[in-house]
Design a protein around this motif. Structure first.
Motif, PDB file in Angstrom:
ATOM      1  N   LEU A 178     -11.766  45.288  47.773  1.00 22.49           N
ATOM      2  CA  LEU A 178     -12.926  46.098  48.141  1.00 22.49           C
ATOM      3  C   LEU A 178     -12.646  47.582  47.958  1.00 22.49           C
ATOM      4  O   LEU A 178     -11.605  48.089  48.398  1.00 22.49           O
ATOM      5  CB  LEU A 178     -13.307  45.842  49.598  1.00 22.49           C
ATOM      6  CG  LEU A 178     -13.868  44.457  49.891  1.00 22.49           C
ATOM      7  CD1 LEU A 178     -13.810  44.167  51.379  1.00 22.49           C
ATOM      8  CD2 LEU A 178     -15.286  44.359  49.369  1.00 22.49           C
ATOM      9  N   VAL A 179     -13.572  48.258  47.304  1.00 28.67           N
ATOM     10  CA  VAL A 179     -13.573  49.705  47.155  1.00 28.67           C
ATOM     11  C   VAL A 179     -14.994  50.084  46.738  1.00 28.67           C
ATOM     12  O   VAL A 179     -15.647  49.333  46.017  1.00 28.67           O
ATOM     13  CB  VAL A 179     -12.528  50.191  46.119  1.00 28.67           C
ATOM     14  CG1 VAL A 179     -12.833  49.677  44.721  1.00 28.67           C
ATOM     15  CG2 VAL A 179     -12.400  51.697  46.127  1.00 28.67           C
ATOM     16  N   THR A 180     -15.466  51.206  47.224  1.00 29.14           N
ATOM     17  CA  THR A 180     -16.788  51.673  46.826  1.00 29.14           C
ATOM     18  C   THR A 180     -16.606  52.556  45.598  1.00 29.14           C
ATOM     19  O   THR A 180     -16.280  53.737  45.704  1.00 29.14           O
ATOM     20  CB  THR A 180     -17.467  52.444  47.980  1.00 29.14           C
ATOM     21  OG1 THR A 180     -17.516  51.595  49.132  1.00 29.14           O
ATOM     22  CG2 THR A 180     -18.894  52.850  47.609  1.00 29.14           C
ATOM     23  N   HIS A 181     -16.773  51.953  44.425  1.00 29.31           N
ATOM     24  CA  HIS A 181     -16.525  52.657  43.165  1.00 29.31           C
ATOM     25  C   HIS A 181     -17.362  53.926  43.056  1.00 29.31           C
ATOM     26  O   HIS A 181     -16.860  54.959  42.613  1.00 29.31           O
ATOM     27  CB  HIS A 181     -16.798  51.725  41.977  1.00 29.31           C
ATOM     28  CG  HIS A 181     -15.883  50.552  41.922  1.00 29.31           C
ATOM     29  ND1 HIS A 181     -14.560  50.652  41.553  1.00 29.31           N
ATOM     30  CD2 HIS A 181     -16.096  49.246  42.205  1.00 29.31           C
ATOM     31  CE1 HIS A 181     -13.990  49.457  41.603  1.00 29.31           C
ATOM     32  NE2 HIS A 181     -14.900  48.576  42.004  1.00 29.31           N
ATOM     33  N   SER A 182     -18.633  53.855  43.468  1.00 27.36           N
ATOM     34  CA  SER A 182     -19.528  55.011  43.333  1.00 27.36           C
ATOM     35  C   SER A 182     -19.084  56.192  44.195  1.00 27.36           C
ATOM     36  O   SER A 182     -19.389  57.339  43.892  1.00 27.36           O
ATOM     37  CB  SER A 182     -20.964  54.621  43.679  1.00 27.36           C
ATOM     38  OG  SER A 182     -21.046  54.168  45.019  1.00 27.36           O
ATOM     39  N   ALA A 183     -18.334  55.898  45.274  1.00 25.25           N
ATOM     40  CA  ALA A 183     -17.841  56.970  46.150  1.00 25.25           C
ATOM     41  C   ALA A 183     -16.415  57.374  45.796  1.00 25.25           C
ATOM     42  O   ALA A 183     -15.917  58.387  46.279  1.00 25.25           O
ATOM     43  CB  ALA A 183     -17.913  56.526  47.615  1.00 25.25           C
ATOM     44  N   GLY A 184     -15.727  56.542  45.003  1.00 28.14           N
ATOM     45  CA  GLY A 184     -14.369  56.857  44.600  1.00 28.14           C
ATOM     46  C   GLY A 184     -13.313  56.511  45.622  1.00 28.14           C
ATOM     47  O   GLY A 184     -12.236  57.097  45.629  1.00 28.14           O
ATOM     48  N   GLY A 185     -13.601  55.546  46.500  1.00 23.84           N
ATOM     49  CA  GLY A 185     -12.605  55.140  47.490  1.00 23.84           C
ATOM     50  C   GLY A 185     -13.183  54.183  48.514  1.00 23.84           C
ATOM     51  O   GLY A 185     -14.232  53.564  48.303  1.00 23.84           O
ATOM     52  N   ILE A 186     -12.498  54.083  49.634  1.00 22.66           N
ATOM     53  CA  ILE A 186     -12.877  53.141  50.690  1.00 22.66           C
ATOM     54  C   ILE A 186     -13.876  53.807  51.632  1.00 22.66           C
ATOM     55  O   ILE A 186     -13.660  54.925  52.098  1.00 22.66           O
ATOM     56  CB  ILE A 186     -11.628  52.672  51.453  1.00 22.66           C
ATOM     57  CG1 ILE A 186     -10.689  51.931  50.494  1.00 22.66           C
ATOM     58  CG2 ILE A 186     -12.019  51.762  52.625  1.00 22.66           C
ATOM     59  CD1 ILE A 186      -9.329  51.631  51.074  1.00 22.66           C
ATOM     60  N   THR A 187     -14.967  53.071  51.916  1.00 19.27           N
ATOM     61  CA  THR A 187     -16.004  53.549  52.829  1.00 19.27           C
ATOM     62  C   THR A 187     -16.254  52.491  53.902  1.00 19.27           C
ATOM     63  O   THR A 187     -15.670  51.410  53.874  1.00 19.27           O
ATOM     64  CB  THR A 187     -17.328  53.812  52.072  1.00 19.27           C
ATOM     65  OG1 THR A 187     -17.851  52.560  51.602  1.00 19.27           O
ATOM     66  CG2 THR A 187     -17.138  54.772  50.905  1.00 19.27           C
ATOM     67  N   GLU A 188     -17.152  52.810  54.815  1.00 16.43           N
ATOM     68  CA  GLU A 188     -17.537  51.852  55.854  1.00 16.43           C
ATOM     69  C   GLU A 188     -18.102  50.571  55.255  1.00 16.43           C
ATOM     70  O   GLU A 188     -17.969  49.501  55.840  1.00 16.43           O
ATOM     71  CB  GLU A 188     -18.557  52.477  56.805  1.00 16.43           C
ATOM     72  CG  GLU A 188     -17.949  53.316  57.902  1.00 16.43           C
ATOM     73  CD  GLU A 188     -17.051  52.504  58.842  1.00 16.43           C
ATOM     74  OE1 GLU A 188     -17.334  51.318  59.112  1.00 16.43           O
ATOM     75  OE2 GLU A 188     -16.057  53.079  59.297  1.00 16.43           O
ATOM     76  N   LYS A 189     -18.737  50.671  54.084  1.00 20.17           N
ATOM     77  CA  LYS A 189     -19.263  49.476  53.428  1.00 20.17           C
ATOM     78  C   LYS A 189     -18.146  48.476  53.149  1.00 20.17           C
ATOM     79  O   LYS A 189     -18.324  47.273  53.289  1.00 20.17           O
ATOM     80  CB  LYS A 189     -19.943  49.830  52.099  1.00 20.17           C
ATOM     81  CG  LYS A 189     -21.319  50.377  52.211  1.00 20.17           C
ATOM     82  CD  LYS A 189     -21.877  50.583  50.810  1.00 20.17           C
ATOM     83  CE  LYS A 189     -23.378  50.502  50.813  1.00 20.17           C
ATOM     84  NZ  LYS A 189     -23.928  50.577  49.462  1.00 20.17           N
ATOM     85  N   ASP A 190     -16.987  48.984  52.742  1.00 20.89           N
ATOM     86  CA  ASP A 190     -15.850  48.116  52.434  1.00 20.89           C
ATOM     87  C   ASP A 190     -15.304  47.462  53.697  1.00 20.89           C
ATOM     88  O   ASP A 190     -15.003  46.267  53.703  1.00 20.89           O
ATOM     89  CB  ASP A 190     -14.755  48.916  51.724  1.00 20.89           C
ATOM     90  CG  ASP A 190     -15.273  49.536  50.442  1.00 20.89           C
ATOM     91  OD1 ASP A 190     -15.778  48.794  49.583  1.00 20.89           O
ATOM     92  OD2 ASP A 190     -15.200  50.774  50.326  1.00 20.89           O
ATOM     93  N   VAL A 191     -15.197  48.243  54.754  1.00 20.91           N
ATOM     94  CA  VAL A 191     -14.706  47.700  56.029  1.00 20.91           C
ATOM     95  C   VAL A 191     -15.667  46.631  56.550  1.00 20.91           C
ATOM     96  O   VAL A 191     -15.242  45.560  56.991  1.00 20.91           O
ATOM     97  CB  VAL A 191     -14.510  48.833  57.063  1.00 20.91           C
ATOM     98  CG1 VAL A 191     -14.178  48.264  58.435  1.00 20.91           C
ATOM     99  CG2 VAL A 191     -13.424  49.800  56.591  1.00 20.91           C
ATOM    100  N   ALA A 192     -16.968  46.902  56.466  1.00 21.13           N
ATOM    101  CA  ALA A 192     -17.963  45.932  56.925  1.00 21.13           C
ATOM    102  C   ALA A 192     -17.897  44.648  56.103  1.00 21.13           C
ATOM    103  O   ALA A 192     -17.936  43.541  56.653  1.00 21.13           O
ATOM    104  CB  ALA A 192     -19.363  46.534  56.867  1.00 21.13           C
ATOM    105  N   MET A 193     -17.769  44.782  54.772  1.00 19.79           N
ATOM    106  CA  MET A 193     -17.693  43.589  53.923  1.00 19.79           C
ATOM    107  C   MET A 193     -16.399  42.822  54.192  1.00 19.79           C
ATOM    108  O   MET A 193     -16.389  41.589  54.190  1.00 19.79           O
ATOM    109  CB  MET A 193     -17.803  43.975  52.448  1.00 19.79           C
ATOM    110  CG  MET A 193     -17.763  42.789  51.486  1.00 19.79           C
ATOM    111  SD  MET A 193     -19.068  41.544  51.764  1.00 19.79           S
ATOM    112  CE  MET A 193     -20.532  42.521  51.474  1.00 19.79           C
ATOM    113  N   ALA A 194     -15.308  43.522  54.450  1.00 17.77           N
ATOM    114  CA  ALA A 194     -14.045  42.844  54.781  1.00 17.77           C
ATOM    115  C   ALA A 194     -14.227  41.995  56.043  1.00 17.77           C
ATOM    116  O   ALA A 194     -13.768  40.856  56.103  1.00 17.77           O
ATOM    117  CB  ALA A 194     -12.929  43.862  54.971  1.00 17.77           C
TER     118      ALA A 194
END
Length: 94
Positions: free
Chosen positions: A69-85
């Motif tokens: 998981l990484v938010t490609h559009s933001a260039g790193g790890i976001t809350e979206k990644d933590v939530a999906m994890a």
């Protein structure tokens, strides 16, 4: 979407099962009892990811499935990644 700091990512990992922060991504590998069980988990994660419009990279190697998981559009790890994890954790829980 704001990037999480390393400290924020580290804190988030304490609430996640088996995830690690490496190379700027969140990564978890899960070994299933059978190849079909792993494929079924991938299907369920895919449905969840589609609903959230946030898609993990998925690598399937026989009974072992790795989620990245990484938010490609933001260039790193976001809350979206933590939530999906967290959602992946609930899907693959025994």
């Amino acid at each position: 979407m704001a990037l999480l700091t390393d400290d924020q990512v580290h804190a988030a990992l304490t609430g996640l099962d088996g995830w690690e922060h490496t190379d700027g991504v969140l990564r978890r590998s899960v070994t299933f009892d059978s190849f079909p069980a792993g494929i079924d988990a991938v299907r369920r994660v895919a449905e969840c990811a589609e609903a959230a419009d946030h898609h993990p990279d998925i690598d399937i190697r026989w009974r072992t499935v790795t989620f990245v998981l990484v938010t490609h559009s933001a260039g790193g790890i976001t809350e979206k990644d933590v939530a999906m994890a967290g959602q992946i954790d609930r899907i693959v829980a025994p």
